[in-house]
Design a protein around this motif. Structure first.
Motif, PDB file in Angstrom:
ATOM      1  N   GLN A 115       0.963   1.706   2.006  1.00 42.19           N
ATOM      2  CA  GLN A 115       0.410   1.199   3.252  1.00 42.19           C
ATOM      3  C   GLN A 115      -1.030   0.711   3.107  1.00 42.19           C
ATOM      4  OE1 GLN A 115       0.083   4.941   3.736  1.00 42.19           O
ATOM      5  NE2 GLN A 115      -1.824   5.124   4.839  1.00 42.19           N
ATOM      6  N   ASP A 116      -1.615   0.811   1.925  1.00 44.73           N
ATOM      7  CA  ASP A 116      -3.019   0.430   1.817  1.00 44.73           C
ATOM      8  C   ASP A 116      -3.168  -1.084   1.845  1.00 44.73           C
ATOM      9  OD1 ASP A 116      -3.583  -0.324  -1.426  1.00 44.73           O
ATOM     10  OD2 ASP A 116      -1.722   0.676  -0.861  1.00 44.73           O
ATOM     11  N   PRO A 117      -4.328  -1.561   2.307  1.00 46.26           N
ATOM     12  CA  PRO A 117      -4.499  -3.002   2.481  1.00 46.26           C
ATOM     13  C   PRO A 117      -4.334  -3.790   1.176  1.00 46.26           C
ATOM     14  CG  PRO A 117      -6.558  -1.818   2.892  1.00 46.26           C
ATOM     15  CD  PRO A 117      -5.480  -0.809   2.797  1.00 46.26           C
ATOM     16  N   PHE A 118      -4.739  -3.188   0.071  1.00 44.60           N
ATOM     17  CA  PHE A 118      -4.682  -3.936  -1.185  1.00 44.60           C
ATOM     18  C   PHE A 118      -3.234  -4.206  -1.588  1.00 44.60           C
ATOM     19  CE2 PHE A 118      -5.280  -4.833  -5.684  1.00 44.60           C
ATOM     20  CZ  PHE A 118      -6.394  -5.661  -5.656  1.00 44.60           C
ATOM     21  N   ASP A 168      -7.540   6.307   0.984  1.00 39.47           N
ATOM     22  CA  ASP A 168      -8.014   4.939   1.035  1.00 39.47           C
ATOM     23  C   ASP A 168      -9.025   4.722  -0.088  1.00 39.47           C
ATOM     24  OD1 ASP A 168      -8.462   2.380   2.172  1.00 39.47           O
ATOM     25  OD2 ASP A 168     -10.300   3.157   3.065  1.00 39.47           O
ATOM     26  N   ALA A 228      -0.750  -4.312   0.396  1.00 41.93           N
ATOM     27  CA  ALA A 228      -0.185  -5.243   1.372  1.00 41.93           C
ATOM     28  C   ALA A 228      -0.572  -6.668   1.018  1.00 41.93           C
ATOM     29  CB  ALA A 228      -0.676  -4.879   2.766  1.00 41.93           C
ATOM     30  N   GLU A 229      -1.800  -6.841   0.589  1.00 41.27           N
ATOM     31  CA  GLU A 229      -2.262  -8.179   0.246  1.00 41.27           C
ATOM     32  C   GLU A 229      -1.535  -8.688  -0.994  1.00 41.27           C
ATOM     33  OE1 GLU A 229      -6.626 -10.074   0.906  1.00 41.27           O
ATOM     34  OE2 GLU A 229      -6.413  -8.759  -0.821  1.00 41.27           O
ATOM     35  N   ARG A 277      -5.123 -10.136  -8.832  1.00 47.74           N
ATOM     36  CA  ARG A 277      -5.007  -8.798  -8.264  1.00 47.74           C
ATOM     37  C   ARG A 277      -5.533  -7.740  -9.219  1.00 47.74           C
ATOM     38  NH1 ARG A 277      -5.693  -9.606  -3.762  1.00 47.74           N
ATOM     39  NH2 ARG A 277      -4.810  -7.672  -3.009  1.00 47.74           N
ATOM     40  N   ARG A 310      -5.660 -17.593   0.335  1.00 46.78           N
ATOM     41  CA  ARG A 310      -5.207 -18.323   1.513  1.00 46.78           C
ATOM     42  C   ARG A 310      -6.408 -18.884   2.260  1.00 46.78           C
ATOM     43  NH1 ARG A 310      -1.110 -13.606   3.314  1.00 46.78           N
ATOM     44  NH2 ARG A 310      -3.035 -12.469   2.904  1.00 46.78           N
ATOM     45  N   ASP A 334       1.666  -9.862   0.023  1.00 54.02           N
ATOM     46  CA  ASP A 334       1.533 -11.185   0.631  1.00 54.02           C
ATOM     47  C   ASP A 334       1.554 -12.273  -0.442  1.00 54.02           C
ATOM     48  OD1 ASP A 334       1.381 -10.120   3.098  1.00 54.02           O
ATOM     49  OD2 ASP A 334      -0.754 -10.507   3.418  1.00 54.02           O
ATOM     50  N   ASN A 376      -8.528  -5.926   7.987  1.00 49.27           N
ATOM     51  CA  ASN A 376      -8.090  -4.801   7.163  1.00 49.27           C
ATOM     52  C   ASN A 376      -7.953  -5.219   5.712  1.00 49.27           C
ATOM     53  OD1 ASN A 376      -7.120  -2.243   6.549  1.00 49.27           O
ATOM     54  ND2 ASN A 376      -4.998  -2.878   6.847  1.00 49.27           N
ATOM     55  N   LYS A 377      -7.344  -6.382   5.488  1.00 46.16           N
ATOM     56  CA  LYS A 377      -7.122  -6.800   4.111  1.00 46.16           C
ATOM     57  C   LYS A 377      -8.394  -7.292   3.444  1.00 46.16           C
ATOM     58  CE  LYS A 377      -2.248  -7.502   4.340  1.00 46.16           C
ATOM     59  NZ  LYS A 377      -1.193  -8.384   4.837  1.00 46.16           N
ATOM     60  N   GLN A 428     -11.146   2.468  -0.528  1.00 42.74           N
ATOM     61  CA  GLN A 428     -12.489   2.144  -0.038  1.00 42.74           C
ATOM     62  C   GLN A 428     -13.192   3.406   0.428  1.00 42.74           C
ATOM     63  OE1 GLN A 428     -10.598  -0.706  -0.321  1.00 42.74           O
ATOM     64  NE2 GLN A 428     -12.397  -1.175  -1.544  1.00 42.74           N
ATOM     65  N   ASP A 447      -9.052  -3.990  -9.286  1.00 41.36           N
ATOM     66  CA  ASP A 447     -10.046  -4.737  -8.536  1.00 41.36           C
ATOM     67  C   ASP A 447     -11.273  -3.876  -8.255  1.00 41.36           C
ATOM     68  OD1 ASP A 447     -10.060  -7.431  -7.291  1.00 41.36           O
ATOM     69  OD2 ASP A 447     -10.618  -6.262  -5.516  1.00 41.36           O
ATOM     70  N   GLU A 448     -11.018  -2.609  -7.893  1.00 40.29           N
ATOM     71  CA  GLU A 448     -12.116  -1.685  -7.601  1.00 40.29           C
ATOM     72  C   GLU A 448     -12.797  -1.269  -8.913  1.00 40.29           C
ATOM     73  OE1 GLU A 448     -12.793  -1.258  -4.449  1.00 40.29           O
ATOM     74  OE2 GLU A 448     -14.516   0.063  -4.787  1.00 40.29           O
TER      75      GLU A 448
END
Lengths: 624, 376, 355, 294
Positions: A448-451, A288, A453-454, A391, D77, A457, D249-250, A290, A310-311
């Motif tokens: 599977q990491d949130p970033f 992760d 996934a976002e 991103r 969003r 999205d 989480n996001k 983070q 981003d990080e």
């Protein structure tokens, strides 16, 4: 004459094996690749990034290196188990580990040229079909086995016979050894020869044949030998600056290696240098970003790496840490598309099966992306500039093809579909007809990491904006290390990915060749290195121009043709050029510095990877 | 013969312990579960009587069978080609066929279950093809941090809940009671994953800067696991934030329970008698009121281990701890069925053992029940 | 009111009120009395007459929340109402002790009885664990528990009701208190055991020269056992007299009613509570006049209008609160009038009209 | 006797300040919050909320502003509409899950508590079996083994949550039923020959219902948190359907630069769970004190 020829090509050619890889934190997954020519030494990070290739070199003031210290390196994934090169889907984290416990035959020079490291000299035959290397004498593996020609040949043969790495070495017809010399024979004239076995290539790293013979998965073992083999493929026995101490798989666990007092470049070695400086190095898996970043801030890690722009951006201007950014050896981030359909006459010809199916299990039959119209529609709908800005924190650039700015084959306009919703909708109408689907349904596999996934999205929302009810996207997150497995097996529609870094397009052929687009080995029905599984005769022609024509102008034109073919056929949905960041405590010095025994500077960072032998810490203490 | 009859419980228990010891040495991951089982048995024998403890442990057998059956059924309902899913990259036709045979997918369900149980009993949970590691080894390695995490969380939760619950129950109806009760109600509503993020942000990585003012500290580590062997203080420092993030909601649950039981107990006449003896309030609360008020708490503490295990999954992910939660988490995303199956089995077994333990503890704390069990 | 010089306990105008949703409930209303060293006092009254609350108020054992206590309680010349909780705790046990109604409930179910007996000794007398244990052993033997060595390590639920109450007594006696308040010590016990327990208390009181307040609803219990008897009704003292005087010459109709309700052989013991017809008054909004008036067979208009004061009778130490004392001519008249107008039936019972 | 009276009296005294007929301002605040949230969630499509999956270009990580009242998330969003639609997900899962558990667990508990004996023992074992596997672990195994592709995730979520809530609800009903079936009116009904079913549903159930309802609220609160945990691990309903846990989480990568992205859904979850618990507590107190008076 011959020597000059070699040198000229050495600069251009480099070769890499599967660098199956995974950006633990980036929004794409990487397949690592070759170094690229660094045009100039760069000092201004910001400026370089504008040009598309920031430097990764540690430019801090020189101080005298001191011995001692224990470095804790937070790495992004535990993708490497087992580490033996012939069986490993070796990503960046694994490469860092390989670099600590062993050395490669060759190493990438500061100018992108190939510099011998374990090899002393190399001589080709007149027809360039056979190359003879002289290995440095007096080097010993950690277990005492001498590094001789036989040992090198054994290593290469394990890779050649492995179903995983074999396809990429298929041009080698034979490897023989005699004393300290090794001769490699090729089926084609090879302009570059074994120099491709450099530190970017997992098969370039040497491990003790005595130890390899105890590993059950070793393809060179007989069935009886295999039955009694009890060695552990993670307990690496190499020639490197550090010796294996312990390895525990899993997030939060680590690989630990301690200083090798008998390192061949150490005080007891053949060069009489005093490498390495660190007493111990520990690679801790922290998938992760983070968690990794928090670990650095909390003092649990001394250095971390990431391709999450981003990080990286958050550390810009932070004086408590040293940030090195590198996109020199240009990977490209993308959404990879699976185009498997029909039959493959190229591979079929090799295998004697004219009806060789591209997708024997029918796993890709419902994928609309096998239709050009659908691929184009998707490409038109993606606002890559927005992806880069939102991103990539604005510090990365949108990509338009596999070749980043500065590399051969780069084009301002590749013909790749531009962001254009009207065009996207037009193509979508065609796509619906071609695929017979309404709505068009597509699965997207991501990390599977949130970033990630976002980001997915955002991509889905862009498609929604363009197509509304016409498209239905199902996003499935999966562990990074497993993405490569799905890619090799062709079990995906669209996949977040990162690949195609390299000095020269020629080394990328097997990613794009029709010969590797379907099952490459009869015993491995599923695996293909051309993950997109596209069969493109024009691409074959263009790649031959890149690979075998010595005329730089022809090669350049061919590479540009490749780029245009990607633009025209939309085999991948390009997003951005990948940027790597190394973030460390200021106590950690000379992170990317590495010179050969002869004093030749090497490339500081190769797609995020760097050497660890010359890292040292202030006062011999990394934690302060 | 008479001796045998009278001491059947003791004899069975001894036999059980021997079997378990054998299993312990045979395979490591079960050392934890079975080790605990031994402790529970010994404890049971100590506080009640051997017969009762043995009966209680024997009653676990059908429960464990149910668990193993559920877990195995899940495994059997695998979608797609299991062999391919398990082998993933690098699979050869040969190895797929071999694995299919190994997994016995050609055999009927109950045969497979039987074979699998046979392996499990001797501690063989199979080999993870994806981690390329013996599952039993993997679990036994990763269970240590998880058990520590859970133990510390439980201890922290009790350390917070008992004084708070007692004080609040004692001060029932007052402003102090209301402040404590509402605070705890608040903690009950903070999910542990949010608490973990907040704790890390403000106590480990320096917090946020608002209008140029830094709010937050760098007191505690934000990631990694340090084993006890590397020094207790370092170990505890690394475990503090993860444990705390798990402990707070449990503390809230415990506190609320203890408070209401305490209120009930403090109304009982023996408290009046204790007061009329001239005992100090603290002594009355701790010596007289706490134990009779803690019976529900003990049962719930046993059950809370279930949610702690779930919480550990998240906590280990956020804090980069190499525990069983991380193991399962990785297993899920790697689609590593064998590893997840094994881990779920071990955790469930552990959970059942803990539940039994809390039952026996209950018995030990309430002599009236012990009396009944002896009479029965 | 005059108080004897050697008084151990002097209670003056004690008033205890509960703050309830329905309003202020006065449980104890201006009670005053005194008790000399070594003497015993029986407090008698029905349920809800405030005797239990009074005994707790004297001990200051009531919880603080929503409860107000006024007046003074002097114990060995110290006003208990002004003592800090710390100082009170020092009194409880060595100076004054209490026995409660429910012997099982009074013992902590999860602590061994030996420990419970020894606890006070450890806290107040600074005994070591061993000393306290041997003292507890002695106490258990004194209160008549057989095999005390073994039973020290048993839990309360392993004892019968009478045995439990013996243990409670042992606990109360442990620190040699000067005053023992026994709050309905025998109510929960069998009739046969009741007498044993009362005898035990009496015996211990004599041995230790201890003062005793024995609270009970059963006049029969205190008859012949205490030096004085105090009858309470609706939180007030309605009659007080040396035991012999009271039984010989009771003045209060309520006392008379209580006496009639003592279990007779032909009546089962548990029915006695129902034997005084009618209900005790609502203590939140008590009626004017005599609180017993609604249930009194001698009741006259005056009783309802005006509350009688506590007045002295001819016999020394005898106080009562009635306009028409039992045995007087006025009361006979009153009763006759009531029978005439149908308030009281033939058998002398008050006729109740449900409202 | 007097002792009993006294105790009862003090008990009433204690509770006056808290229950005293009115339920207090906090209670009504909690009810209003839930009412508003539920209203918004139900009528989200009609109310003027923005599309929760639409990403607004150039607004990523923006703080609260006039057009985006709670700000924007990492890809621009609208957080407000995502919170509202996230409430939809959370509430549907919690309410449906709890309802199923109420029906099944309630029937089992009622039968076990009413019939006692063998029926009770059998049903209790059934209830306890669902407690064997730790909740989150059970759920995750179900996800992994039944449906790794996330297509029927919602169904599995509800199914698992219902399964997990059956035992606690069943236990509460059982205990209550046991207590109530001792009451005079139940015995009376039985003696006049009422059928068991009628006694259970007409006599006992209405009396068990109040405490059951307040307990259900607490179960719902728990389910919302568990759903959050599952979503936090990326295993709840598939993205981009908004759920609070997924939003938290996001938002995590942006915690140090844009904490509101995490804060808003976390706060909504916090307030919802707090309200449910609070209302549940209050109702329980009220019903309990009523039951005590009976």
């Amino acid at each position: 004459m011959a020597k000059k020829f070699v040198k000229a090509f050495a600069v251009l050619f480099a070769f890499s094996l599967i660098a199956a890889a995974c950006g633990g934190d980036s929004d794409e997954t990487a397949i690592e690749n070759e170094p690229e020519v660094v045009e100039e030494e760069v000092t201004q990070v910001e400026e370089d990034r504008e040009q598309g290739d920031a430097t990764g070199e540690d430019t801090r003031d020189d101080m005298t290196a001191v011995h001692g210290g224990r470095l804790v390196y937070g790495v992004e994934a535990d993708t490497s188990n087992p580490f033996v090169p012939y069986a490993s889907s070796c990503a960046i984290s694994c490469r860092m580990i390989l670099r600590s416990v062993s050395d490669a035959l060759f190493i990438t020079g500061a100018g992108g040229n190939i510099v011998p490291h374990l090899v002393e000299t190399i001589v080709p035959s007149a027809d360039f079909k056979s190359w003879t290397m002289a290995i440095r004498d007096g080097i010993k593996f950690h277990d005492g086995t001498p590094l001789d020609g036989a040992a090198v040949a054994y290593n290469l043969n394990t890779c050649r016979m492995s179903p995983l790495t074999g396809p990429a070495l298929s041009q080698i017809s034979d490897v023989t050894s005699d004393g300290q010399s090794v001769t490699i024979s090729y089926t084609f004239p090879e302009a570059l020869g074994p120099a491709a076995l450099n530190s970017s290539t997992q098969c370039g790293f040497m491990f003790s044949p005595t130890w390899l013979q105890t590993i059950a998965s070793n393809p060179l073992l007989t069935a009886e030998q295999r039955a009694t083999a009890a060695g552990n493929p993670t307990e690496l026995v190499g020639v490197g600056a550090f010796t294996f101490k312990s390895y525990t798989p899993g997030n939060g666990n680590s690989f630990i290696a301690t200083r090798n007092a008998d390192y061949w470049r150490g005080e007891n070695g053949i060069t009489g240098e005093e490498l390495p400086y660190l007493d111990e190095i520990e690679f801790v898996v922290s998938v992760d970003i983070q968690g990794r970043s928090n670990g650095l801030k909390g003092g649990q890690f001394d250095i971390i790496h990431t391709s999450n722009a981003d990080e990286i951006k958050k550390y810009e201007g932070n004086e408590d840490y040293v940030l090195l950014q590198a996109n020199d050896y240009g990977e490209t981030s993308m959404y990879m598309l699976n185009a498997a359909q029909g039959t493959n006459p190229y591979a079929g010809a090799l295998r004697g099966d004219p009806e060789l199916a591209m997708d024997p299990l029918g796993m890709n039959s419902t994928n609309p992306m096998i239709h050009l119209s659908c691929r184009k529609a998707a490409a038109h709908s993606l606002d890559t500039q927005r992806l880069a800005d939102e991103r990539g924190a604005g510090i990365v650039k949108p990509a338009n093809g596999p070749f980043p700015p500065g590399s051969m084959g780069y084009l301002e306009d590749t013909g790749y579909p531009k962001f254009d919703i009207a065009m996207a909708q037009t193509e979508m109408e065609q796509c619906k007809i071609d695929s017979g689907q309404d709505p068009v349904t597509v699965g997207v596999t991501i990390g599977q990491d949130p970033f990630s996934a976002e980001t997915a999205d955002l991509v889905v929302s862009m498609m929604d904006d363009a197509f509304g009810e016409d498209i239905s996207v199902v996003v499935t997150p999966i562990e990074q290390g497993q993405l490569i497995g799905l890619a090799l097996a062709g079990a995906y529609h669209v996949m977040g990915w990162r690949n195609f870094g390299g000095v020269d397009p020629s080394e990328l052929w097997y990613w794009w060749s029709a010969y590797t687009a379907s099952p490459v080995n009869p015993t491995v029905p599923e695996l293909a290195l051309n993950f997109g599984r596209f069969v493109d005769p024009e691409m074959e022609t263009a790649m031959q121009g890149v690979r075998f024509n010595p005329d730089p102008a022809v090669r350049k034109a061919s590479a540009e043709a490749v780029n245009r073919l990607f633009g025209k056929n939309v085999w991948n949905l390009w997003t951005t050029w990948t940027l790597w960041g190394l973030i460390s405590s200021p106590r950690v010095m000379d992170i990317t510095t590495f010179t050969t025994p002869e004093g030749t500077m090497t490339a500081p960072v190769v797609a995020g990877k760097h050497s660890v032998q010359q890292i040292w810490c202030q006062d011999g203490n990394c934690q302060g | 013969m008479k001796f045998l009859k009278r001491n059947i419980g003791r004899i069975v228990l001894t036999g059980l312990v021997l079997v378990i010891l054998f299993a312990w040495f045979a395979r490591p991951p079960f050392s934890w579960t079975f080790g605990l089982l031994i402790l529970v048995g010994a404890f049971g024998a100590l506080v009640t009587d051997a017969n009762y403890a043995a009966r209680r442990i024997f009653s676990l057998i059908p429960v464990l069978l149910i668990v193993s059956f559920v877990v195995f059924s899940l495994m059997s309902s695998l979608p797609g080609d299991p062999a391919l899913t398990i082998l993933g990259a690098g699979a050869t036709a040969e190895s797929i066929a071999q694995l299919n045979q190994e997994l016995g997918f050609d055999q009927p369900f109950f045969n497979r279950y039987g074979n699998w149980m046979g392996d499990v009993i001797v501690g063989d949970l199979g080999t993870s093809r994806i981690l390329r590691e013996d599952v039993a080894d993997g679990i036994s390695r990763s269970i240590t941090p998880t058990l520590q995490l859970m133990a510390y969380s439980l201890i922290l939760a009790v350390l917070i809940a008992v004084p708070a619950g007692m004080y609040s129950g004692y001060k029932n109806g007052t402003r102090q009671d209301r402040i404590i009760s509402y605070t705890m109600l608040g903690f009950l509503a903070i999910p542990n994953f949010v608490l973990a993020l907040v704790l890390v942000l403000f106590l480990a990585v320096g917090g946020v800067t608002i209008f140029g003012v830094d709010i937050g500290f760098r007191w505690l580590p934000a990631a990694r696991y340090v084993p006890i062997g590397a020094g207790w203080s370092d170990h505890l420092k690394h475990m503090l934030l993860p444990s705390l993030s798990l402990a707070m909601s449990q503390a809230a649950v415990f506190m609320r329970l203890l408070r209401s039981d305490m209120i009930g107990t403090l109304r009982l006449p023996f408290i009046d008698l204790a007061r009329s003896k001239g005992l100090k309030t603290g002594r009355i609360l701790f010596r007289h009121a706490l134990r009779p008020s803690s019976f529900t708490l003990i049962t719930v503490m046993g059950l809370s281990v279930g949610s702690l295990i779930g919480g550990a999954l998240i906590t280990e992910y956020v804090f980069t701890l190499p525990g069983v939660g991380s193991y399962i988490f990785t297993g899920i995303f790697k689609r590593d069925f064998v590893a997840v199956q094994g881990a779920v089995l071990v955790i469930s077994t552990l959970f059942i053992v803990v539940l039994t333990f809390s039952d026996l503890l209950y018995l030990a704390l309430d002599p009236r029940l012990k009396h009944q069990s002896e009479a029965a | 009111m005059k108080v004897a010089e050697d008084a151990l306990l002097e209670v003056d105008n004690l008033r205890t009120q509960f703050d309830t949703p329905g309003g202020l409930l006065t449980a104890v209303d201006g009670v005053s009395f005194s008790l000399s060293k070594g003497k015993s006092l029986g407090v008698v009254g029905e349920s809800g007459s405030g005797k239990s609350v009074m005994s707790r108020s004297i001990m200051r054992l009531l919880p603080k929340v929503n409860i107000q206590t006024e007046g003074t309680v002097r114990f060995k010349s110290r006003n208990l109402m002004e003592l800090a909780p710390r100082d009170l705790r020092k009194l409880w046990g060595p100076e004054m002790a209490m026995i409660f109604q429910d012997p099982l409930g009074s013992l902590n179910p999860v602590v061994k009885v030996g420990k419970q007996v020894a606890e006070g000794l450890r806290v107040h007398s600074g005994f070591s664990k061993k000393e306290a244990r041997s003292e507890a052993l002695k106490l258990l033997r004194e209160v008549g528990i057989s095999e005390p060595e073994r039973r020290l390590d048993e839990y309360p639920h392993q004892f019968s009701g009478g045995m439990r109450q013996r243990i409670v007594i042992a606990i109360a006696l442990a620190c040699q208190p000067d005053l023992l308040i026994a709050d309905e010590p025998t109510t929960a016990l069998d009739v046969t055991v009741q007498a044993q327990i009362l005898d035990l208390i009496e015996e211990q009181r004599n041995q230790r020269n201890m003062s005793l307040i024995l609270v009970t609803h059963d006049l029969g219990v205190v008859a012949g056992r205490t030096d004085e008897i105090m009858v309470m009704y609706a939180g007030r003292i309605v009659e007080r007299a040396p035991t012999k005087v009271l039984f010989a010459n009771m003045k209060m109709p309520y006392t008379e009613a209580l006496l009639e309700s003592i279990p007779k052989l032909e009546r089962p013991s548990h029915s006695h509570l129902l034997s005084i017809p009618g209900q005790p008054p609502n203590m939140i909004d008590a009626p004017r006049g005599c609180k017993f008036a609604p249930r009194c067979k001698y009741v006259q208009d005056r009783c309802v209008e005006e509350e009688p004061e506590l007045i002295s009778a001819a016999t020394p130490g005898h106080l009562y609160r009635c306009f028409f004392p039992v045995g007087s001519a006025e009361s006979a008249d009153a009763l006759a009038r009531n029978m005439a107008n149908g308030k009281v039936d033939e058998s002398g019972s008050r006729v109740h009209i449900r409202t | 006797m007097i002792k009993l009276k006294l105790r009862k009296r003090t008990r009433e005294v204690d509770e006056t300040s808290r229950t005293n007929n009115s339920l207090g301002l906090m209670f009504w605040a909690a009810v209003s919050f839930l009412a508003v949230l539920t209203f918004c969630a139900i009528f989200a499509d009609i109310l003027p909320f923005k599309n929760p999956t639409q990403t607004f270009k150039g607004f990523n990580k923006n703080g609260p502003s006039g057009s985006f009242l709670l700000g924007n998330d990492g890809v621009g969003r609208d957080i407000l509409s995502r919170v509202v639609y996230g409430a939809q997900t959370s509430l549907v899962i919690a309410v449906v899950g709890t309802s199923i558990a109420l029906i099944i667990g309630g029937s089992i508990g009622l039968a076990a508590g009413y019939y006692r004996g063998k029926v009770d023992r059998l049903l209790t074992i059934m209830l306890n079996t669902t407690l064997i596997i730790p909740p989150l672990i059970l759920f995750i195994s179900l996800i992994l083994f039944l449906d790794p592709a996330a297509e029927r995730r919602m169904f599995i979520l509800i199914f698992t949550f219902a399964l997990l809530s059956i035992a606690p609800i069943g236990r509460v009903v059982r205990a209550n039923t046991m207590a109530w079936s001792e009451r005079e009116f139940v015995l009376a009904a039985q003696t006049i020959g009422a059928r068991n079913g009628r006694v259970m549903f007409r006599e006992i159930l209405p009396n068990v219902a109040p405490s059951l309802i307040s307990y259900s609220l607490i179960v719902m609160a728990t389910l919302i948190i568990v759903e959050g945990a599952v979503a936090f691990l990326g295993l709840s309903v598939p993205s981009p359907t908004p759920t609070w846990g997924d939003m938290i989480n996001k938002g995590r990568p942006h915690l140090d630069v844009a904490p509101h992205i995490t804060l808003m859904p976390a706060l909504s979850m916090f307030l919802t769970v707090l309200s449910l618990n609070f209302i549940g507590d209050k109702l329980q107190e009220k019903f309990e004190s009523k039951a005590a008076i009976l």
